[in-house]
Design a protein around this motif. Structure first.
Motif, PDB file in Angstrom:
ATOM      1  N   ASP A   2      -0.666  -2.443  -4.962  1.00 19.44           N
ATOM      2  CA  ASP A   2       0.138  -2.649  -6.134  1.00 19.44           C
ATOM      3  C   ASP A   2       0.782  -2.779  -5.714  1.00 19.44           C
ATOM      4  OD1 ASP A   2       1.309  -0.121  -4.979  1.00 19.44           O
ATOM      5  OD2 ASP A   2       0.221   1.739  -5.881  1.00 19.44           O
ATOM      6  N   THR A   3       1.358  -2.344  -8.031  1.00 16.80           N
ATOM      7  CA  THR A   3       2.751  -3.148  -7.823  1.00 16.80           C
ATOM      8  C   THR A   3       4.206  -2.637  -6.671  1.00 16.80           C
ATOM      9  OG1 THR A   3       2.417  -4.379  -9.881  1.00 16.80           O
ATOM     10  CG2 THR A   3       4.734  -3.748  -9.726  1.00 16.80           C
ATOM     11  N   ASN A   4       4.005  -1.144  -6.347  1.00 17.23           N
ATOM     12  CA  ASN A   4       5.056  -0.800  -6.253  1.00 17.23           C
ATOM     13  C   ASN A   4       5.115  -1.077  -4.418  1.00 17.23           C
ATOM     14  OD1 ASN A   4       6.018   0.874  -8.722  1.00 17.23           O
ATOM     15  ND2 ASN A   4       4.270   3.017  -7.661  1.00 17.23           N
ATOM     16  N   ALA A   6       4.290  -4.113  -3.432  1.00 17.44           N
ATOM     17  CA  ALA A   6       4.958  -5.604  -3.419  1.00 17.44           C
ATOM     18  C   ALA A   6       6.060  -4.871  -3.727  1.00 17.44           C
ATOM     19  CB  ALA A   6       4.321  -6.025  -4.813  1.00 17.44           C
ATOM     20  N   ILE A   7       6.552  -4.048  -4.496  1.00 20.22           N
ATOM     21  CA  ILE A   7       8.241  -3.981  -4.863  1.00 20.22           C
ATOM     22  C   ILE A   7       9.040  -4.024  -3.781  1.00 20.22           C
ATOM     23  CG2 ILE A   7      10.160  -2.777  -6.288  1.00 20.22           C
ATOM     24  CD1 ILE A   7       8.499  -3.224  -8.572  1.00 20.22           C
ATOM     25  N   THR A  83       0.193  -9.124   0.704  1.00 22.95           N
ATOM     26  CA  THR A  83       1.107  -9.500  -0.793  1.00 22.95           C
ATOM     27  C   THR A  83       0.786 -10.927  -1.431  1.00 22.95           C
ATOM     28  OG1 THR A  83       2.935  -8.543   0.841  1.00 22.95           O
ATOM     29  CG2 THR A  83       4.216  -9.671  -1.299  1.00 22.95           C
TER      30      THR A  83
END
Length: 119
Positions: A2-4, A6-7, A83
């Protein structure tokens, strides 16, 4: 992914020493390297390198395993694959011809031996 996630991965790689350490570990797959050797090769103090490796580990980019008195670090190649897939999951609006140059550039650095021979 999810986005988190990846961050977290991008944040871990957004520092030069950590990026160098990760690339060094990728280059030394599948054996990995002892933490002290990573520090020596990158000319970074051991305690500083331990902190950097801990950040990479929390992001899921590296794994460690104790062997005798050493801690061996290995790159988590699955994390990088996930990723990249996350970044391009909706690539080019379903037009594979537009995505093909990107996909071609992601081919493994070590292609299988020709004629099915093993090394």
């Amino acid at each position: 992914m999810d986005t988190n996630n990846a961050i977290d991965i991008f944040a871990a790689l957004a520092q030069a020493t950590r990026q160098e350490a990760f690339r060094l570990l990728v280059a030394n797959e599948p054996e990995g390297l002892p933490a002290g050797e990573v520090a020596r090769l990158l000319a970074v103090p051991h305690n500083t390198m331990s902190s950097h490796l801990a950040v990479l580990a929390r992001a899921g980019l590296v794994r460690s395993q104790r062997q005798s008195r050493s801690v061996i670090y290995r790159a988590n190649l699955d994390a990088i694959r996930d990723t990249v897939q996350f970044l391009v999951q909706d690539c080019c609006g379903g037009r594979p011809d537009v995505c093909q140059p990107l996909l071609d550039s992601l081919q493994p650095c070590c292609p299988p031996p020709a004629n099915g021979a093993s090394s």
